[in-house]
Design a protein around this motif. Structure first.
Motif, mmCIF file in Angstrom:
data_model
loop_
_atom_site.group_PDB
_atom_site.id
_atom_site.type_symbol
_atom_site.label_atom_id
_atom_site.label_comp_id
_atom_site.label_asym_id
_atom_site.label_seq_id
_atom_site.Cartn_x
_atom_site.Cartn_y
_atom_site.Cartn_z
ATOM 1 N N PRO A 146 0.823 -1.214 0.000
ATOM 2 C CA PRO A 146 0.000 0.000 0.000
ATOM 3 C C PRO A 146 0.860 1.268 0.000
ATOM 4 N N GLY A 147 0.166 2.410 0.086
ATOM 5 C CA GLY A 147 0.843 3.691 0.243
ATOM 6 C C GLY A 147 0.777 4.583 -0.972
ATOM 7 N N HIS A 148 0.018 5.713 -0.860
ATOM 8 C CA HIS A 148 -0.035 6.651 -1.988
ATOM 9 C C HIS A 148 0.143 8.100 -1.542
ATOM 10 N N GLU A 149 0.879 8.275 -0.453
ATOM 11 C CA GLU A 149 1.290 9.616 -0.022
ATOM 12 C C GLU A 149 2.817 9.572 0.135
ATOM 13 N N ILE A 150 3.501 9.661 -0.982
ATOM 14 C CA ILE A 150 4.929 9.331 -1.049
ATOM 15 C C ILE A 150 5.788 10.582 -1.183
ATOM 16 N N ALA A 151 6.798 10.685 -0.332
ATOM 17 C CA ALA A 151 7.764 11.781 -0.423
ATOM 18 C C ALA A 151 9.166 11.202 -0.407
ATOM 19 N N GLY A 152 10.055 11.833 -1.171
ATOM 20 C CA GLY A 152 11.412 11.310 -1.213
ATOM 21 C C GLY A 152 12.355 12.186 -2.007
ATOM 22 N N VAL A 153 13.450 11.565 -2.444
ATOM 23 C CA VAL A 153 14.539 12.283 -3.107
ATOM 24 C C VAL A 153 14.862 11.599 -4.433
ATOM 25 N N ALA A 173 -7.594 6.397 -14.520
ATOM 26 C CA ALA A 173 -6.263 6.703 -14.001
ATOM 27 C C ALA A 173 -5.696 5.444 -13.335
ATOM 28 N N ILE A 174 -4.393 5.273 -13.441
ATOM 29 C CA ILE A 174 -3.728 4.101 -12.854
ATOM 30 C C ILE A 174 -3.269 4.448 -11.453
ATOM 31 N N SER A 175 -3.798 3.729 -10.486
ATOM 32 C CA SER A 175 -3.518 4.027 -9.084
ATOM 33 C C SER A 175 -2.083 3.671 -8.711
ATOM 34 N N THR A 176 -1.599 4.316 -7.662
ATOM 35 C CA THR A 176 -0.217 4.148 -7.215
ATOM 36 C C THR A 176 0.051 2.749 -6.691
ATOM 37 N N PHE A 177 -0.997 2.081 -6.226
ATOM 38 C CA PHE A 177 -0.853 0.664 -5.860
ATOM 39 C C PHE A 177 -2.131 -0.080 -6.210
ATOM 40 N N GLN A 225 16.777 16.232 -5.896
ATOM 41 C CA GLN A 225 15.623 17.093 -5.669
ATOM 42 C C GLN A 225 14.574 16.366 -4.824
ATOM 43 N N HIS A 226 13.850 17.133 -3.983
ATOM 44 C CA HIS A 226 12.769 16.568 -3.171
ATOM 45 C C HIS A 226 11.489 16.506 -4.006
ATOM 46 N N VAL A 227 10.865 15.338 -4.026
ATOM 47 C CA VAL A 227 9.689 15.128 -4.875
ATOM 48 C C VAL A 227 8.643 14.290 -4.146
ATOM 49 N N GLY A 228 7.448 14.261 -4.731
ATOM 50 C CA GLY A 228 6.371 13.461 -4.171
ATOM 51 C C GLY A 228 5.588 12.741 -5.249
ATOM 52 N N VAL A 229 4.869 11.702 -4.843
ATOM 53 C CA VAL A 229 3.966 10.947 -5.712
ATOM 54 C C VAL A 229 2.660 10.776 -4.950
ATOM 55 N N GLY A 230 1.549 11.027 -5.638
ATOM 56 C CA GLY A 230 0.244 10.955 -4.991
ATOM 57 C C GLY A 230 -0.529 9.694 -5.315
ATOM 58 N N THR A 231 -1.831 9.834 -5.522
ATOM 59 C CA THR A 231 -2.723 8.671 -5.568
ATOM 60 C C THR A 231 -2.765 7.950 -6.910
ATOM 61 N N TYR A 232 -2.216 8.560 -7.958
ATOM 62 C CA TYR A 232 -2.207 7.882 -9.257
ATOM 63 C C TYR A 232 -0.916 8.193 -9.995
ATOM 64 N N VAL A 233 -0.517 7.265 -10.871
ATOM 65 C CA VAL A 233 0.811 7.349 -11.493
ATOM 66 C C VAL A 233 0.780 7.247 -13.016
ATOM 67 N N ASN A 234 -0.405 7.216 -13.574
ATOM 68 C CA ASN A 234 -0.503 7.206 -15.030
ATOM 69 C C ASN A 234 -1.948 7.479 -15.440
ATOM 70 N N SER A 235 -2.120 7.901 -16.679
ATOM 71 C CA SER A 235 -3.436 8.099 -17.280
ATOM 72 C C SER A 235 -3.209 8.128 -18.787
ATOM 73 N N CYS A 236 -4.290 8.233 -19.551
ATOM 74 C CA CYS A 236 -4.124 8.129 -21.013
ATOM 75 C C CYS A 236 -3.435 9.344 -21.623
ATOM 76 N N LYS A 237 -3.500 10.485 -20.936
ATOM 77 C CA LYS A 237 -2.839 11.732 -21.344
ATOM 78 C C LYS A 237 -3.486 12.419 -22.548
ATOM 79 N N GLU A 238 -4.585 11.856 -23.086
ATOM 80 C CA GLU A 238 -5.154 12.438 -24.306
ATOM 81 C C GLU A 238 -6.663 12.641 -24.280
ATOM 82 N N CYS A 239 -7.355 12.140 -23.267
ATOM 83 C CA CYS A 239 -8.805 12.347 -23.198
ATOM 84 C C CYS A 239 -9.096 13.781 -22.751
ATOM 85 N N ASP A 240 -10.362 14.162 -22.803
ATOM 86 C CA ASP A 240 -10.744 15.535 -22.423
ATOM 87 C C ASP A 240 -10.320 15.869 -20.997
#
Length: 354
Positions: free
Chosen positions: A66-73, A117-121, A88-103
């Motif tokens: 599990p885990g979708h509130e991610i912080a790191g380097v 959307a593709i969930s982080t886990f 650099q300090h960065v984060g990842v939230g609840t999803y990690v991919n999508s089609c990138k082309e829909c409305d």
């Protein structure tokens, strides 16, 4: 394609619907041209981690990390990545991919991607692998779904913003709850509710907290800065606030009546539901009289999520957290079920995951 990731990723996973987590080694995908590899330092603990690890929706894929509130380097970037650099300090939230082309993706609403959307886990990624979350040593993510954590903002504090924070910030912005002098009611004072109070005060709103428990009054007023605290079962207190609120954010996931809260809204007022009770029951008259609205919201788009992180840094908004070790995670999840946390658990991955 950049160098292959040779190390195994160390995480904690659930193997079945008991949701019990224990150490687990697994491979991440290789770092692609558009990818960022981040070493995870902290991961927030969300109620979603309980729900999916215990298969409450019937779609669990085990072993599940599990885990979708991610912080790191940032440790490595692909050849096409120019927004991020190593260190650099960065984060990842609840999803990690999508089609990138829909409305929705084009309109910065990627979380509502029409193809899903593709969930982080616990989600199948475009390469056919099952995503595994942030209770782990590192993560590989397409740069589009990676956020810059502002310089000087603590990574432990940033983690809860990536789900709890954006879940309340997004509807507050969409419904223009950032108008100084307006009045905001916040139902429930947990991980989401306490951040709604903090955002409301930063926006210059008059904030009233509604809770079933008097035990949270002192913290609501003195720690979080709410202007008023109301015990929702007290009919006299509730009646005194009739037609007084411009907005309500409802973060409560337990079943509760809605008509008493709709009566508190001014004409054309809006209640936004971000919690997930088993059902929503209200009289149509509660909407018809006074042109009132009820709306739902979950997470937010990538652009507004970055804006939220920048806003929190600029206004010194920090979630109230309890830092824990990964070895404590099973106890923490049990406490979360019992609502025994003030106000968000954050796992210190960097110091405890060995």
């Amino acid at each position: 394609m950049s160098s292959q990731v040779k190390e195994d990723c160390l995480g904690w996973a659930a193997r079945d619907s008991s949701g019990f987590l224990s150490p687990y080694k697994f491979p991440r995908r290789a770092v692609g041209d558009d990818d960022v590899l981040l070493t995870i330092t902290h991961c927030g603990v969300c109620y979603a981690d309980v729900l999916w690890s215990r298969n409450k929706f019937g779609d669990a894929m085990y072993p599940m990390v599990p885990g979708h509130e991610i912080a790191g380097v940032v440790k490595e970037v692909g050849s096409n990545v120019h927004r991020f650099k190593v260190g650099q300090h960065v984060g990842v939230g609840t999803y990690v991919n999508s089609c990138k082309e829909c409305d929705n993706c084009i309109a910065d609403r990627e979380v509502h991607c029409e193809k899903g959307a593709i969930s982080t886990f616990n989600s199948v990624d475009v390469d056919g692998t099952v995503t595994k979350g942030g209770y782990a040593s590192y993560y590989v993510v397409h740069e589009r779904y990676c956020f810059r954590i502002p310089d000087g903002y603590p990574l432990a504090s940033a983690a809860p913003l990536l789900c709890a924070g954006i879940t309340v910030y997004s509807p507050m912005m969409r419904h223009k709850m950032n108008q100084p002098g307006k009045s905001l009611g916040v139902i429930g004072l947990g991980g989401l509710g306490h951040l709604a109070v903090k955002f409301g005060k930063a926006f210059g709103l008059n904030v009233i907290v509604f809770s079933t428990s008097m035990s949270k009054k002192e913290e609501a007023l003195n720690l979080l800065g709410a202007d008023k605290f109301v015990v929702s079962s007290d009919e006299q207190q509730m009646k005194a606030l009739a037609n007084s609120l411009d907005f309500i954010i409802d973060t409560a996931s337990g079943d509760h009546p809605f008509d008493p809260y709709m009566a508190l809204l001014k004409t054309a007022g809006t209640l936004v539901l971000v919690g997930a009770p088993s059902e929503v029951k209200l009289s149509p008259i509660s909407l018809i009289r006074g042109m009132k609205s009820i709306s739902g919201s979950g997470s937010g788009g990538l652009k507004e999520e970055q804006e939220m992180l920048d806003f929190c840094a600029a206004h010194k908004i920090y979630p109230e957290i309890e830092l824990i070790s990964i070895q404590y995670i099973n106890e923490a999840l049990e406490r979360l079920v019992k609502r025994d946390v003030k106000y968000r658990f954050v796992i210190d991955i960097e110091k405890s995951l060995k």
